[in-house]
Design a protein around this motif. Structure first.
Motif, PDB file in Angstrom:
ATOM      1  N   GLY A 113       0.776  -1.502   0.049  1.00 57.94           N
ATOM      2  CA  GLY A 113      -0.050  -0.144  -0.121  1.00 57.94           C
ATOM      3  C   GLY A 113       0.886   1.465   0.081  1.00 57.94           C
ATOM      4  N   ALA A 114       1.844   1.259  -0.527  1.00 59.20           N
ATOM      5  CA  ALA A 114       2.943   2.470  -0.520  1.00 59.20           C
ATOM      6  C   ALA A 114       3.451   2.689  -1.837  1.00 59.20           C
ATOM      7  CB  ALA A 114       4.177   2.145   0.606  1.00 59.20           C
ATOM      8  N   ILE A 115       4.142   3.865  -1.923  1.00 51.13           N
ATOM      9  CA  ILE A 115       4.858   4.118  -3.055  1.00 51.13           C
ATOM     10  C   ILE A 115       6.341   4.588  -2.749  1.00 51.13           C
ATOM     11  CG2 ILE A 115       2.771   4.881  -4.656  1.00 51.13           C
ATOM     12  CD1 ILE A 115       3.217   7.820  -3.860  1.00 51.13           C
ATOM     13  N   VAL A 116       6.850   4.430  -3.726  1.00 46.64           N
ATOM     14  CA  VAL A 116       8.607   4.854  -3.291  1.00 46.64           C
ATOM     15  C   VAL A 116       8.928   6.080  -4.279  1.00 46.64           C
ATOM     16  CG1 VAL A 116      11.000   3.973  -3.226  1.00 46.64           C
ATOM     17  CG2 VAL A 116       9.043   2.384  -2.867  1.00 46.64           C
ATOM     18  N   LEU A 117       9.093   7.275  -3.561  1.00 45.11           N
ATOM     19  CA  LEU A 117       9.420   8.246  -4.294  1.00 45.11           C
ATOM     20  C   LEU A 117      10.920   8.588  -3.980  1.00 45.11           C
ATOM     21  CD1 LEU A 117       6.511  10.867  -2.989  1.00 45.11           C
ATOM     22  CD2 LEU A 117       6.720   9.338  -5.116  1.00 45.11           C
ATOM     23  N   PRO A 118      11.620   9.080  -5.058  1.00 47.99           N
ATOM     24  CA  PRO A 118      13.174   9.433  -4.846  1.00 47.99           C
ATOM     25  C   PRO A 118      13.166  10.527  -3.805  1.00 47.99           C
ATOM     26  CG  PRO A 118      12.319   9.345  -7.230  1.00 47.99           C
ATOM     27  CD  PRO A 118      11.073   9.210  -6.587  1.00 47.99           C
ATOM     28  N   ILE A 119      14.133  10.496  -2.917  1.00 47.52           N
ATOM     29  CA  ILE A 119      14.563  11.441  -2.017  1.00 47.52           C
ATOM     30  C   ILE A 119      13.655  11.325  -0.725  1.00 47.52           C
ATOM     31  CG2 ILE A 119      14.986  13.833  -1.192  1.00 47.52           C
ATOM     32  CD1 ILE A 119      15.714  14.438  -3.885  1.00 47.52           C
ATOM     33  N   LEU A 120      12.288  11.161  -1.033  1.00 49.52           N
ATOM     34  CA  LEU A 120      11.439  11.069   0.204  1.00 49.52           C
ATOM     35  C   LEU A 120      11.116   9.739   0.618  1.00 49.52           C
ATOM     36  CD1 LEU A 120       8.448  13.541  -1.316  1.00 49.52           C
ATOM     37  CD2 LEU A 120      10.714  14.051  -0.162  1.00 49.52           C
ATOM     38  N   THR A 134      -2.055  13.683  -0.414  1.00 47.91           N
ATOM     39  CA  THR A 134      -1.219  14.959  -0.626  1.00 47.91           C
ATOM     40  C   THR A 134      -0.773  15.403   0.772  1.00 47.91           C
ATOM     41  OG1 THR A 134      -2.338  15.525  -2.655  1.00 47.91           O
ATOM     42  CG2 THR A 134      -1.559  17.267  -1.412  1.00 47.91           C
ATOM     43  N   ALA A 135      -1.511  15.321   1.632  1.00 42.81           N
ATOM     44  CA  ALA A 135      -1.065  15.986   2.944  1.00 42.81           C
ATOM     45  C   ALA A 135      -0.112  15.313   3.665  1.00 42.81           C
ATOM     46  CB  ALA A 135      -2.224  16.073   4.049  1.00 42.81           C
ATOM     47  N   ILE A 136       0.017  13.916   3.324  1.00 44.24           N
ATOM     48  CA  ILE A 136       0.804  12.890   3.968  1.00 44.24           C
ATOM     49  C   ILE A 136       2.321  13.098   3.418  1.00 44.24           C
ATOM     50  CG2 ILE A 136       1.663  10.437   4.198  1.00 44.24           C
ATOM     51  CD1 ILE A 136      -1.116   9.873   4.453  1.00 44.24           C
ATOM     52  N   ILE A 137       2.200  13.109   1.954  1.00 42.42           N
ATOM     53  CA  ILE A 137       3.472  13.507   1.094  1.00 42.42           C
ATOM     54  C   ILE A 137       4.147  14.702   1.558  1.00 42.42           C
ATOM     55  CG2 ILE A 137       4.626  13.571  -1.106  1.00 42.42           C
ATOM     56  CD1 ILE A 137       2.158  11.337  -2.042  1.00 42.42           C
ATOM     57  N   ASN A 138       3.208  15.804   1.661  1.00 36.89           N
ATOM     58  CA  ASN A 138       3.661  17.246   1.887  1.00 36.89           C
ATOM     59  C   ASN A 138       4.385  17.079   3.309  1.00 36.89           C
ATOM     60  OD1 ASN A 138       3.345  20.258   1.027  1.00 36.89           O
ATOM     61  ND2 ASN A 138       2.786  20.120   3.252  1.00 36.89           N
ATOM     62  N   GLU A 139       3.798  16.394   4.023  1.00 38.65           N
ATOM     63  CA  GLU A 139       4.591  16.488   5.552  1.00 38.65           C
ATOM     64  C   GLU A 139       5.945  15.931   5.465  1.00 38.65           C
ATOM     65  OE1 GLU A 139       3.874  14.786  10.111  1.00 38.65           O
ATOM     66  OE2 GLU A 139       2.184  14.656   8.430  1.00 38.65           O
ATOM     67  N   VAL A 140       6.361  14.786   4.689  1.00 40.96           N
ATOM     68  CA  VAL A 140       7.516  14.054   4.317  1.00 40.96           C
ATOM     69  C   VAL A 140       8.399  15.077   3.495  1.00 40.96           C
ATOM     70  CG1 VAL A 140       8.722  12.347   3.430  1.00 40.96           C
ATOM     71  CG2 VAL A 140       6.414  11.950   4.591  1.00 40.96           C
ATOM     72  N   ALA A 141       7.898  15.781   2.595  1.00 38.09           N
ATOM     73  CA  ALA A 141       8.525  16.762   1.819  1.00 38.09           C
ATOM     74  C   ALA A 141       9.194  18.020   2.643  1.00 38.09           C
ATOM     75  CB  ALA A 141       7.756  17.129   0.632  1.00 38.09           C
ATOM     76  N   LEU A 142       8.507  18.401   3.535  1.00 40.23           N
ATOM     77  CA  LEU A 142       8.941  19.400   4.284  1.00 40.23           C
ATOM     78  C   LEU A 142      10.090  19.271   5.222  1.00 40.23           C
ATOM     79  CD1 LEU A 142       5.622  20.559   5.866  1.00 40.23           C
ATOM     80  CD2 LEU A 142       6.872  22.018   4.528  1.00 40.23           C
ATOM     81  N   LYS A 143      10.541  18.030   5.106  1.00 34.94           N
ATOM     82  CA  LYS A 143      11.995  17.632   5.792  1.00 34.94           C
ATOM     83  C   LYS A 143      13.040  17.881   4.770  1.00 34.94           C
ATOM     84  CE  LYS A 143       9.489  13.963   8.674  1.00 34.94           C
ATOM     85  NZ  LYS A 143       9.522  12.614   9.123  1.00 34.94           N
ATOM     86  N   PHE A 144      12.568  17.899   3.430  1.00 36.96           N
ATOM     87  CA  PHE A 144      13.693  18.132   2.540  1.00 36.96           C
ATOM     88  C   PHE A 144      13.598  19.274   1.855  1.00 36.96           C
ATOM     89  CE2 PHE A 144      12.777  13.718   3.320  1.00 36.96           C
ATOM     90  CZ  PHE A 144      14.153  13.046   3.023  1.00 36.96           C
ATOM     91  N   TYR A 145      12.530  19.939   1.681  1.00 36.29           N
ATOM     92  CA  TYR A 145      12.371  21.221   0.921  1.00 36.29           C
ATOM     93  C   TYR A 145      11.597  22.334   1.606  1.00 36.29           C
ATOM     94  CZ  TYR A 145      13.214  18.017  -2.665  1.00 36.29           C
ATOM     95  OH  TYR A 145      13.460  16.795  -3.549  1.00 36.29           O
TER      96      TYR A 145
END
Length: 273
Positions: A113-120, A134-145
């Motif tokens: 049930g997961a996707i594998v995104l580069p860097i994230l 969108t909210a879940i991925i955005n929370e992870v993206a905030l750690k890098f961008y």
């Protein structure tokens, strides 16, 4: 006197033939008319709105994920990772059958049930709507961008339309909010032989079972029904009203009636000389 009787008989036959043609056309129009319970004039009542439930991401879904920042190069590796995935659908007509290949670009939801995104990295999204993902991925993206903007969409929201429609096939929808009327319109509408009062909608449940619904396109209450908005992998089947052979017989009868009308006119013109 005999000539006058022949003229009257021919005139009667001509009027009868025209009447049959008019009645036949009116009857055909009545069979194919949608929403017959909505009056042609007067004050029209409002139709209750159908409840819309956003679709949930499942295993084997394909998601398009775009991450935007001030510098596009920072997230290019993620955005370019939306790998095209080919899916083949069959498009049929009355005379031809053709296979069409459609490209769905995105990230595949794996068996976990997961996707594998580069860097994230690996992010679980199954069981969530695209807004929640969108909210879940955005929370992870905030750690890098800094101040990232995340966009998540289905790349394989497909619906099958088969039976008595002009263009049967599998259709990948451009958005999630799609109604049964949208799908029928994409398939070119029902043919003259399709049963508008008894369209079958087959829906896949979470546990893999199927639930059938009967849809009456002649009634306006379908626009308030819980099945008005479609979900992934819905199948719409339009049952034929009659066998093709019966339809051919009806078509031949129409031509015979038309020929009789033309013959009546010729007889009238001949007896007037």
């Amino acid at each position: 006197m005999r000539k006058k009787c022949l003229l009257n008989s021919s005139l009667f036959l001509f009027i009868l033939s025209i009447s049959l043609n008019i009645f036949s056309c009116s009857s055909s129009k009545l069979k194919v008319q949608y929403f017959q319970d909505i009056p042609d004039s007067g004050q029209l009542k409002q139709i209750a709105r159908a409840e819309y439930t956003p679709p949930v991401i499942k295993v084997d879904d394909i998601l398009t994920v775009v991450v935007q920042t001030i510098d596009p190069q920072n997230t290019a590796v993620i955005n370019l990772g939306n790998v095209p995935v080919a899916s083949t659908g069959i498009s049929l007509s009355s005379t031809t059958a053709a296979a069409t290949t459609q490209q769905s670009s995105g990230y595949l939801v794996d068996k976990d049930g997961a996707i594998v995104l580069p860097i994230l990295g690996k992010i679980t999204v199954a069981g969530h709507t695209t807004s929640e993902a969108t909210a879940i991925i955005n929370e992870v993206a905030l750690k890098f961008y800094k101040n990232p903007t995340v966009i998540v969409r289905f790349a394989n929201f497909k619906v099958s339309v088969t039976g008595e429609v002009l263009k049967p096939g599998v259709y990948v929808m451009p958005n999630e909010r799609v109604s049964i009327l949208d799908a029928i319109a994409l398939a070119g509408d029902l043919t003259i032989f399709g049963k508008r009062e008894n369209v079958l909608l087959i829906r896949e449940n979470e546990d893999g079972t199927k639930t059938p619904y009967r849809v009456n396109l002649k009634k306006s209450n379908i626009m308030s029904a819980p099945y008005f908005y479609l979900r992934q992998n819905d199948v719409i089947y339009v049952e034929p009203r009659k066998a093709k052979s019966d339809a051919t017989d009806a078509s031949q009868a129409k031509y015979i009636t038309l020929a009789a009308s033309i013959l009546s006119v010729l007889i009238i013109l001949a007896t007037r000389k």
